[in-house]
Every structure is written in structure tokens, then in C-alpha cells.
Design an enzyme around this catalytic site. Structure first.
Site, PDB file in Angstrom:
ATOM      1  N   CYS B  48       0.829  -1.210   0.000  1.00 54.13           N
ATOM      2  CA  CYS B  48       0.000   0.000   0.000  1.00 54.13           C
ATOM      3  C   CYS B  48       0.865   1.262   0.000  1.00 54.13           C
ATOM      4  O   CYS B  48       0.423   2.329  -0.386  1.00 54.13           O
ATOM      5  CB  CYS B  48      -0.976  -0.007   1.176  1.00 54.13           C
ATOM      6  SG  CYS B  48      -0.155  -0.149   2.757  1.00 54.13           S
ATOM      7  N   ARG B  50       3.998   1.436  -1.567  1.00 54.65           N
ATOM      8  CA  ARG B  50       4.920   1.552  -2.702  1.00 54.65           C
ATOM      9  C   ARG B  50       4.644   0.527  -3.786  1.00 54.65           C
ATOM     10  O   ARG B  50       4.180  -0.585  -3.512  1.00 54.65           O
ATOM     11  CB  ARG B  50       6.353   1.389  -2.223  1.00 54.65           C
ATOM     12  CG  ARG B  50       6.645   0.016  -1.609  1.00 54.65           C
ATOM     13  CD  ARG B  50       8.096  -0.096  -1.174  1.00 54.65           C
ATOM     14  NE  ARG B  50       8.368   0.673   0.028  1.00 54.65           N
ATOM     15  CZ  ARG B  50       9.181   1.710   0.108  1.00 54.65           C
ATOM     16  NH1 ARG B  50       9.828   2.115  -0.965  1.00 54.65           N
ATOM     17  NH2 ARG B  50       9.370   2.346   1.238  1.00 54.65           N
ATOM     18  N   SER B 105      10.787   2.746   5.048  1.00 51.78           N
ATOM     19  CA  SER B 105       9.370   2.663   5.444  1.00 51.78           C
ATOM     20  C   SER B 105       8.935   3.882   6.245  1.00 51.78           C
ATOM     21  O   SER B 105       9.768   4.626   6.756  1.00 51.78           O
ATOM     22  CB  SER B 105       9.151   1.414   6.305  1.00 51.78           C
ATOM     23  OG  SER B 105       9.439   0.261   5.565  1.00 51.78           O
ATOM     24  N   GLN B 116       6.745  -8.796   2.467  1.00 44.16           N
ATOM     25  CA  GLN B 116       6.175  -8.345   1.191  1.00 44.16           C
ATOM     26  C   GLN B 116       7.196  -8.461   0.052  1.00 44.16           C
ATOM     27  O   GLN B 116       6.866  -8.846  -1.064  1.00 44.16           O
ATOM     28  CB  GLN B 116       5.670  -6.897   1.332  1.00 44.16           C
ATOM     29  CG  GLN B 116       4.438  -6.794   2.237  1.00 44.16           C
ATOM     30  CD  GLN B 116       4.160  -5.375   2.723  1.00 44.16           C
ATOM     31  OE1 GLN B 116       5.089  -4.579   2.868  1.00 44.16           O
ATOM     32  NE2 GLN B 116       2.894  -5.074   2.990  1.00 44.16           N
TER      33      GLN B 116
END
Lengths: 383, 383
Positions: B48, B50, B105, B116
Site C-alpha cells: 500500500c 509503494r 518505510s 512483502q
């Protein structure tokens, strides 16, 4: 390699004198320096502008030589510290190359220093005080000085009015096949410099001096002194007439010159180096006569200064390359004895294994460079 | 390797949404990218925060993928240009490592991103869209993220009041062997965050809300809602009592609490997260009762922020080393096929000859590094 330097750049002449070395002292000091077990070689360079001690040894060497120098020259260490420039490793190498090429000289690019470095080096060599590192360094420095001399215009681009004038005079004399120069005001500052330059180019000089206060500082059989009042009489004898007095009136006027010269057509060059002018500009109207004034030489000097700065950049590039090559030669030579061991390892374990070990100790950029070099080698051989 | 990145750092969420990929789209786009002959591999990472496209190929690859992306997502190239960050070679590698370790992040050092990246990479691997370079890069990045997690305190140094409070509560519950927390003001901002954190640690929660305007956004069987006016009744049931209302008066006062609790010595922890205070400070005089207020957690948050910044430096050092090692692995792997040729040359001409050729193509610093490595190899083997 290290260097302790006392030079015109940071040290006044009265201090430099304390550290000047006679040949005898050079040899004696070199032997003293290498008597220490931590020092493997020493070369002393001594000129009126600099004393430099190059030496090869352990990291402690700088302190040792500083102490030896202070004792040898009987000057207290803490008194001389502020005048010393100390260079190490690559810095020392660069300095030697700069000095030898005349890039550290008062007159940029002068080549007298090359002979002085050469003399100093061979003195140390014959004195058996050099080692492998110093030998490679000095040979590299002398070669690079020759390269700078041939590949740049640094040493043959005069900027002094004296040299520029002398060059112009010599060219002119050659073109008219003459040999004689009349210098009015030869005992003045500019007159003396020009005369000195012309003597080195084998001209015959007639010199006048207006006042008897000045003594001619040049003593040479090629200079004949004449009375100032007889200057017009000697006009015919000279192909070039230079005037450089501080007098407020003309030394040559149109009427007088034309009376003597107008019936003949012998070409003559008048050079006026005086401010205010010494020579009547109308003289140039007389057949075959040419006048050049100081503006001409000042313009040439400026232009040559510009050229010299450009050539300096070129010289630095040459020196950087030469320093790098010399460092490589030194590293290579030092590694040579270990080559057998590496060859043996390659035989035992294969080159792939060695390359794998190299990968561990090099960083990615270094590994990339090495791999590129290997690839270059493969391409070279394929040609 | 190259990377085209659209991330929370430079792109607002409405633009990021345009570039989000479903798993199906990821695979489809990867296959599209490598269908170009200049591109050898592609991995798409989509979260969500990148969307990142990593690819391996010729220098033209960036332009090609930019065009493919614009067509695939039906967004004009010149409209998206300002949002794209494009990384090349070492820069792309560093970015991948930063992202994977949570250093790029929103919450520094969070480790959800590692999972991810891992999912994205294995999807591409199974989709047969990775190549050697991308495989080495992603495996390196995942390993380095684990190293950062184990060797620094980046991912386990909470700075949010919610997490810090929950940690404190859990520690306390363990020490008194309890499980129940009463949260007064559970529907408020802080109350909700703390409740969420506590649920993830398997606490039982009793929650009150003063006003009926707020809906409880957490829906969990471990939360039991009670009436605010009954809060004193439930005091005995809970080991920890948290109050985080926006009310201007106390939610717990000394007289009421002491009436209920003073005859017993069950230890209880009161946590006051409200500004102004919700809990009467005198309550701490009651036997076995302890109060902590929001200042305590704010101080801890500041301290942890300081630790986190220090750990960030440490993480960067780890990443730099990992990136360098990974680059070396890639260079080494690429060179491997040529190794035979070098080995053959060494056999023909001797290693000395090869070293001499290396000397020609390396500069002095590079040669020095290589020689030092050889000497290290000799020393290693001598041990």
C-alpha cells in the site's frame, strides 16, 4: 619515501643559508642519516633556493632525520620546525617531481634545477647512500622533468622583458646577418638585463652610460663602452639600437638620425625600452628603419604568462601520470620477491581459488576494477 | 540492475493507487517487461505504500520499462514522470536493500516489508521472470534485512505511546499473573490504539465509552463493553486500569477507589493517558496500587527515538557491507565464464606476465590494493 624541505617558498634567505650544504657536507650528512638502522637511503639536494633531504625508511624516519639535521647544522629543533616542510609517501614523491620539473621554482619551469637534482642524486648514488626506492623515484623524476620540458612550452615561454627583448634582437640580427647592438643606458636595470641576455647569445655590444655614478656590473670582452655623446657616430656600426635610459628627453631625434642614415638603406631596428620614450617616433619614417617600444614587449609578456598558466596544467597532468607510474614501479619491485609464492599457490589450488580469496579482501569497486583489467587482458590477447 | 519506484516518500496515495498491482497483474507485467530483448529479468513489489519495479538489462532498459508501465497502467508518461524515482546499478541495489530492511518505510525498521518483498520475489521467481543478477540481489537484500533485524534494535524499539503502554501493561500482567485490563475511554484515539495493541497480546479487555457518539472501531470477542457509570464495579476484576478520556474531570477519585480496594491488597496498576489527568494521584497511597502517567511514556518514547537514530547508523553500516558483498557476488559470477581464459594465459605465460599487464592497466592505488591482497593471501596460508 619522505622529504624534509627548506625552500624559498616558506623560508627567508638568512635561514636557508643555515641549511645550505657543500658537496662534502652533503656526502657526510647522507652517510650519517643512513647509519640509523631505520633508514635505508638518503639524497640531499642543495641549491641557493632550497635544501631538501629525501630519505627512505620506517615511519620513525622523519623524527630521526629532523634530529640529525638539527644536530648536524647546530640549529635547535624547535627553532627550525616552522620553516620545514615535511612530505610523506606519495606526497614526497609528488614534491620531488614538482621540484625537478621546475614547478616549485621561483621562475616557473626553469630547467637549471633539473641539473642540480641530477648532480645531487648522482653524488648520493656514488656515495652509496641511495636505495632501490630512491633510485626509482629520482630516475622517474628526472625523466618526467624531460617530458615536461619537451611536451609543454613551460621552459621556453619567456615572460621577462629582458629575455623577450633579447630574443627579438637575435631574430632581427639573424634576418639582417648582423651581430652588433648599441645599448644606450646599459648600466641601468633593464639595460643590464638585456645586455646579459645578449651576451649569452654571442652578440657584440656597444654600451653607453650617461652618468658616471653607475658602474658597469657586466665585465665581458664583447662589451665596448663608448661615450654617450658619441652615440650618433656609432649608429652605422650597429644593426640594433636599444635605448633604456631614465632621462626625460629623447636620446635619438629624427634630424640627427636622418642626417646620418637617410642616404643609405641599411636596415636597422630601434628598440625603445624607456618610460617616458627615449626615441623620436618620426625616425620610423626613415627608409628601412623600424621602431619597437616597451608596450610591444609588455603585451608579449602578458600573452606568455597566459600560455604558461595553461602549460602548467598540462605539466601537472604529465607529472601526475609519471608519479603514478613511478609508485607502481616501486610497489611492483617490492612485491616481486613474493611472486614465486603466489605462482606456487596458483599451481596448487588453481587461479579460481586465488581470485575467490581476492574477492574476500577487495571491496566491490576494487573487484570490478580488477575484473575489468582481466577482461582487458583477454581482449588484448585476442587481437 | 535498475529500479523504478513509486513510494510514499514522493507520491500521494491517490497516485500510488494508480500503480498498485494485484498478484495477477504483477505476473502479467513481469512477463511483458522481459518480452523485450534488452531486458533479462523483472520483479514487481507492490504494497500500500509503494510499487517498485526492479529489472535487469541493457542501458536502454529504463526507457523501455517506463513506456511499458505507462501503457500497462494507462497513465501518460509525462504525467507520471514527477512521481517516479529511478535508480541505477549500485543505487538500485542500495535502494532494494534499504526498502527490504524497512529503512525506507514510514515506520523506520518495520519488518512487514521484508515479508512483502519476499512474496514479490518468489512470485517473480515462480513466474520465471528473474535472472541471475536479480536472484543474487534479492537473496542478498533478504539476508541483510534479517541481519539488520538481529544485529540492531531498530525493529524492537517502539516509539508510539500505544505500543509502549501495551508493553508496560503486558509486563505488569505477567508479574501479577493477571489478564484483564479496564480501559476507560476505549473509543478515543489513544484508547483504541492501546486496545488494539493489547488484543494482539491476548489480553481480556473491559471497555467504557462516555459518549454514544463514538462507535467502537474494534470488533473482537475479547473486548467487553460496559457502562461508564459502572466503572468502579469492575475495578476488582481488572489488574490494570487505563484511563484515556478527554473529560475535564477525574474518572477515578481517591474516596471511591479506596472504599472498594483498601481492605484488600490485590496489586493494581493505574495508567493515566489523559491530558488533563483522569486519575486522582492520591490513589497511589492505597496499599499495592501504582500509578503511571503519560509523562512516563513520553519520556520513554523520546529515549527510544534516540536509540533508534543510533541504531539507524548501525543498520546503514550493515547494509553498506551487504550491498558491497552482493555486488561482488554479481561481478564474480559474471566474470566466471572468462576464468578459463585467464587460467590458460597464466599457464602459457606465467603469472608474472599477467601481473605485469595488470600493472599497466591499474593505477598505483589500485595496484597497491591488489598487492596488499596478495600479501594477505600469502600470510593467511602461512598460518
Amino acid at each position: 619515501m619522505y622529504c624534509i624541505s627548506i625552500s624559498h617558498k616558506t623560508t627567508p634567505v638568512n635561514i636557508r643559508e643555515l641549511f645550505s650544504f657543500s658537496e662534502q657536507e652533503q656526502m657526510e650528512f647522507e652517510r650519517l642519516v643512513i647509519s640509523d638502522k631505520d633508514i635505508f637511503g638518503c639524497v640531499v639536494i642543495s641549491t641557493c633556493n632550497r635544501s631538501e633531504i629525501y630519505f627512505s625508511g620506517e615511519k620513525t624516519a622523519i623524527d630521526i632525520v629532523e634530529k640529525q639535521l638539527s644536530e648536524f647544522k647546530k640549529v635547535r629543533k624547535n627553532e627550525i620546525r616552522k620553516y620545514l616542510n615535511i612530505y610523506s609517501n606519495e606526497g614526497a614523491m609528488k614534491h620531488l617531481f614538482q621540484v625537478t620539473s621546475g614547478l616549485d621554482s621561483m621562475v616557473l619551469g626553469e630547467d637549471e634545477i633539473l641539473r642540480q637534482v641530477k648532480d645531487g642524486y648522482y653524488l648520493a648514488l656514488n656515495n652509496k647512500c641511495t636505495n632501490h626506492e630512491l633510485n626509482i623515484a629520482f630516475q622517474g623524476a628526472m625523466n618526467s622533468a624531460k617530458l615536461v620540458k619537451t611536451d609543454t612550452r613551460l621552459s621556453n615561454t619567456p615572460v621577462s622583458i629582458g629575455t623577450l627583448t633579447a630574443n627579438k634582437v637575435v631574430d632581427y640580427l639573424e634576418s639582417v646577418q648582423g651581430k652588433t647592438v648599441l645599448i644606450v643606458g646599459i648600466t641601468g636595470q633593464i639595460g643590464t638585463i638585456v645586455a646579459k641576455n645578449l651576451l649569452s647569445k654571442n652578440c657584440n655590444i656597444l654600451g653607453t652610460s650617461r652618468s658616471h655614478r653607475h658602474e658597469l656590473i657586466l665585465n665581458d670582452s664583447n662589451i665596448k663602452m663608448i661615450d654617450y655623446k658619441d652615440r650618433y657616430q656609432y649608429l652605422e656600426m650597429a644593426e640594433v639600437i636599444i635605448s633604456a635610459t631614465t632621462s626625460p628627453h629623447y636620446t635619438f631625434t629624427y634630424n640627427e638620425v636622418s642626417n646620418i642614415l637617410k642616404s643609405r638603406s641599411c636596415p636597422k631596428l630601434f628598440i625603445d625600452l624607456a618610460v617616458p620614450c627615449d626615441i623620436d617616433k618620426d625616425i620610423s619614417e626613415i627608409n628601412s628603419i623600424q621602431i619597437i617600444d616597451i608596450d610591444y614587449f609588455e603585451k608579449a609578456s602578458k600573452e606568455n604568462n597566459r600560455i604558461k598558466l595553461k602549460e602548467l596544467d598540462k605539466a601537472q597532468l604529465i607529472l601526475n601520470k609519471c608519479v603514478d607510474d613511478t609508485l607502481k614501479n616501486i610497489y611492483f619491485q617490492e612485491f616481486y620477491p613474493a611472486l614465486d609464492q603466489i605462482e606456487q599457490k596458483i599451481e596448487e589450488k588453481g587461479f579460481g581459488h586465488i581470485l575467490f580469496q581476492l574477492k574476500e579482501s577487495l571491496n566491490s569497486e576494487q573487484l570490478m576494477t580488477l575484473i575489468n583489467s582481466f577482461e582487458e587482458i583477454i581482449r588484448e590477447e585476442d587481437k
